[in-house]
Design an enzyme around this catalytic site. Structure first.
Site, mmCIF file in Angstrom:
data_model
loop_
_atom_site.group_PDB
_atom_site.id
_atom_site.type_symbol
_atom_site.label_atom_id
_atom_site.label_comp_id
_atom_site.label_asym_id
_atom_site.label_seq_id
_atom_site.Cartn_x
_atom_site.Cartn_y
_atom_site.Cartn_z
ATOM 1 N N HIS A 100 0.804 -1.232 0.000
ATOM 2 C CA HIS A 100 0.000 0.000 0.000
ATOM 3 C C HIS A 100 0.836 1.281 0.000
ATOM 4 O O HIS A 100 0.289 2.368 -0.181
ATOM 5 C CB HIS A 100 -0.979 -0.017 1.185
ATOM 6 C CG HIS A 100 -2.298 0.612 0.885
ATOM 7 N ND1 HIS A 100 -3.394 0.487 1.711
ATOM 8 C CD2 HIS A 100 -2.717 1.383 -0.157
ATOM 9 C CE1 HIS A 100 -4.417 1.159 1.188
ATOM 10 N NE2 HIS A 100 -4.031 1.704 0.057
ATOM 11 N N ASP A 127 -9.810 -0.284 3.998
ATOM 12 C CA ASP A 127 -8.606 -0.819 4.646
ATOM 13 C C ASP A 127 -8.928 -1.226 6.074
ATOM 14 O O ASP A 127 -9.835 -0.654 6.703
ATOM 15 C CB ASP A 127 -7.536 0.298 4.656
ATOM 16 C CG ASP A 127 -6.109 -0.209 4.760
ATOM 17 O OD1 ASP A 127 -5.887 -1.253 5.382
ATOM 18 O OD2 ASP A 127 -5.215 0.482 4.239
ATOM 19 N N HIS A 129 -6.533 -0.723 8.166
ATOM 20 C CA HIS A 129 -5.626 0.213 8.843
ATOM 21 C C HIS A 129 -5.806 1.623 8.292
ATOM 22 O O HIS A 129 -6.148 1.785 7.114
ATOM 23 C CB HIS A 129 -4.164 -0.202 8.601
ATOM 24 C CG HIS A 129 -3.880 -1.665 8.793
ATOM 25 N ND1 HIS A 129 -4.008 -2.587 7.775
ATOM 26 C CD2 HIS A 129 -3.494 -2.357 9.886
ATOM 27 C CE1 HIS A 129 -3.697 -3.796 8.232
ATOM 28 N NE2 HIS A 129 -3.394 -3.689 9.516
ATOM 29 N N ASP A 131 -3.255 3.681 7.986
ATOM 30 C CA ASP A 131 -2.020 3.983 7.249
ATOM 31 C C ASP A 131 -1.638 5.450 7.380
ATOM 32 O O ASP A 131 -1.279 6.122 6.412
ATOM 33 C CB ASP A 131 -2.142 3.566 5.769
ATOM 34 C CG ASP A 131 -2.213 2.045 5.609
ATOM 35 O OD1 ASP A 131 -1.919 1.317 6.578
ATOM 36 O OD2 ASP A 131 -2.574 1.584 4.500
ATOM 37 N N HIS A 144 4.342 1.094 4.209
ATOM 38 C CA HIS A 144 2.942 0.856 3.807
ATOM 39 C C HIS A 144 1.955 1.254 4.903
ATOM 40 O O HIS A 144 0.759 1.319 4.637
ATOM 41 C CB HIS A 144 2.713 -0.601 3.354
ATOM 42 C CG HIS A 144 2.664 -1.616 4.454
ATOM 43 N ND1 HIS A 144 2.102 -2.866 4.272
ATOM 44 C CD2 HIS A 144 3.107 -1.590 5.735
ATOM 45 C CE1 HIS A 144 2.216 -3.560 5.404
ATOM 46 N NE2 HIS A 144 2.821 -2.815 6.298
ATOM 47 N N ASP A 230 -7.339 -1.783 -0.195
ATOM 48 C CA ASP A 230 -6.374 -2.685 0.434
ATOM 49 C C ASP A 230 -7.128 -3.975 0.711
ATOM 50 O O ASP A 230 -8.162 -3.963 1.408
ATOM 51 C CB ASP A 230 -5.861 -2.030 1.737
ATOM 52 C CG ASP A 230 -4.784 -2.843 2.433
ATOM 53 O OD1 ASP A 230 -4.841 -4.081 2.375
ATOM 54 O OD2 ASP A 230 -3.905 -2.224 3.052
ATOM 55 N N ASP A 232 -6.694 -6.225 2.681
ATOM 56 C CA ASP A 232 -6.886 -6.573 4.098
ATOM 57 C C ASP A 232 -8.093 -5.875 4.728
ATOM 58 O O ASP A 232 -8.438 -6.127 5.892
ATOM 59 C CB ASP A 232 -5.601 -6.401 4.917
ATOM 60 C CG ASP A 232 -5.154 -4.949 5.128
ATOM 61 O OD1 ASP A 232 -5.998 -4.046 5.212
ATOM 62 O OD2 ASP A 232 -3.927 -4.741 5.242
ATOM 63 N N GLU A 275 -1.832 -4.937 -1.565
ATOM 64 C CA GLU A 275 -1.572 -5.819 -0.421
ATOM 65 C C GLU A 275 -1.980 -7.270 -0.630
ATOM 66 O O GLU A 275 -1.922 -8.069 0.305
ATOM 67 C CB GLU A 275 -2.203 -5.281 0.882
ATOM 68 C CG GLU A 275 -1.617 -3.957 1.369
ATOM 69 C CD GLU A 275 -0.217 -4.062 1.967
ATOM 70 O OE1 GLU A 275 0.213 -5.185 2.320
ATOM 71 O OE2 GLU A 275 0.446 -3.011 2.060
HETATM 72 N N1 LIG Z 1 -1.116 -1.161 4.288
HETATM 73 C C1 LIG Z 1 -0.989 -1.921 5.358
HETATM 74 N N2 LIG Z 1 -1.193 -3.207 5.325
HETATM 75 N N3 LIG Z 1 -0.637 -1.312 6.486
HETATM 76 C C2 LIG Z 1 -0.414 -1.990 7.728
HETATM 77 C C3 LIG Z 1 0.178 -1.082 8.758
HETATM 78 C C4 LIG Z 1 0.357 -1.795 10.071
HETATM 79 C C5 LIG Z 1 0.876 -0.923 11.198
HETATM 80 N N4 LIG Z 1 -0.056 0.127 11.541
HETATM 81 C C6 LIG Z 1 2.227 -0.324 10.842
HETATM 82 O O1 LIG Z 1 2.304 0.856 10.598
HETATM 83 O O2 LIG Z 1 3.207 -1.030 10.798
HETATM 84 MN MN LIG Z 2 -3.355 -0.272 3.773
#
Ligand SMILES: NC(=[NH2+])NCCC[C@H](N)C(=O)O
Ligand SMILES: [Mn+2]
Length: 306
Positions: A100, A127, A129, A131, A144, A230, A232, A275
């Site tokens: 991402h 998502d 998250h 991000d 990401h 994303d 996820d 992702e």
């Molecule tokens: N695009 C994603 N899958 N992001 C996941 C981020 C997970 C966590 N918040 C980090 O900054 O490490």
């Molecule tokens: Mn993401």
């Protein structure tokens, strides 16, 4: 009959911004799941531009809060140029990640295009998250986890100033949906920035329908809608093939409704699918569900009432 411009598939095979290896195989997994054929069967014109080629992932530990910053910048520069070129030709780019972090390049290009064309921009960030980490806040150093912050002007120069002017976007353009994993400091920063978040608690209480109605309010004929999907976002029971799974995401029907409501607006002008990690998948089923949902973004509907 469809109302979409011709589509360009852009493969961006890298996991340089992720904490798990494997998302670099995402573009090919989407191709194996027939992303091009499925869209052509809907009457869309589709050109597969192949894969961008950037630096290999050196798989090193973070330095000063960033892992692989130089490589991330290079992949995002390539992505930005490719996405901008397609938009300039009146085409609808689908950026097939890759992790991402690439949304920084993709959305910087979209924002620049919208500025030049005098169009409004709305970004739907689907998502688990937010991000929205920075080098100070990140628990991992994985970039990401930072693209929304970078786009809003918080991050290293090479990412915040990719498109020349900073910030690339304003937080008021963003709606985040499906959120259920936010780091402590990140949460505070999300509130300070004023991001509009429809987290899973909101979806549990009010439903996907209401979340999407609100996320899509205020669009008009002049709005370009960018969807950053994303994988996820989805519940891991239907989408195990991602690096950072989080329980309790939208189920298949909720995800379908989300995509159908986006399609109903007729405003989607660009899309990221990121992702997807085939190394964690089961017989490519996550790629297949992602392609199925992309099909819904382009108008496949489960609606049978008139
Ligand atoms: N695009 C994603 N899958 N992001 C996941 C981020 C997970 C966590 N918040 C980090 O900054 O490490
Ligand atoms: Mn993401």
């Amino acid at each position: 009959m469809n109302r979409f411009p011709p589509i360009s598939l852009i493969g961006v095979p890298t996991d340089i911004g992720a904490g798990h290896r494997g998302a670099l195989m995402g573009p090919d997994a989407l191709r194996v799941a027939d992303i091009d054929k499925v869209l052509r069967a809907r009457g869309l014109e589709v050109a597969d531009r192949g894969n961008l080629s950037g630096p290999v992932n050196p798989w090193l530990p973070p330095e000063d809060g960033y892992r692989h910053l130089d490589g991330v910048i290079e992949w995002n520069r390539l992505t930005m140029e490719a996405v901008y070129a397609e938009l300039s030709e009146g085409r609808l780019p689908i950026m097939m990640g890759g992790d991402h972090c690439l949304a920084t390049g993709s959305i910087t290009a979209v924002a620049r295009y919208c500025r030049e064309q005098g169009r409004k921009l709305r970004i739907l960030w689907l998502d688990a998250h937010t991000d929205f980490n920075t080098s100070e806040l990140t628990p991992s150093g994985n970039i990401h986890g930072m693209p929304v912050a970078c786009l809003c002007g918080h991050g290293p120069k090479g990412l915040t100033e990719l498109g020349g002017s900073k910030p690339a976007i304003d937080p008021s353009m963003v709606r985040q949906i499906g959120i259920r994993s936010v780091d402590e400091g990140e949460k505070k920063f999300v509130h300070e920035a004023g991001l509009e978040v429809y987290d899973m608690r909101y979806i549990d209480e009010f439903g996907m329908k209401r979340a999407m109605e609100e996320a899509l309010t205020g669009l008009d004929k002049n709005t370009h809608l960018h969807v950053s999907f994303d994988v996820d976002f989805l519940d891991p029971s239907i989408a195990p093939g991602v690096g950072t799974t989080v329980q309790g995401g939208p189920n298949y029907r909720e995800a379908q409704l989300c995509m159908e409501m986006i399609a109903d607006t007729g405003r989607m002008g660009s899309l990221d699918v990121v992702e997807l990690n085939p190394a964690y998948d089961d017989h490519n089923r996550t790629a297949e569900v992602a392609v199925d949902l992309v099909e819904s973004l382009f108008g496949k509907s489960t609606l049978i009432r008139g």
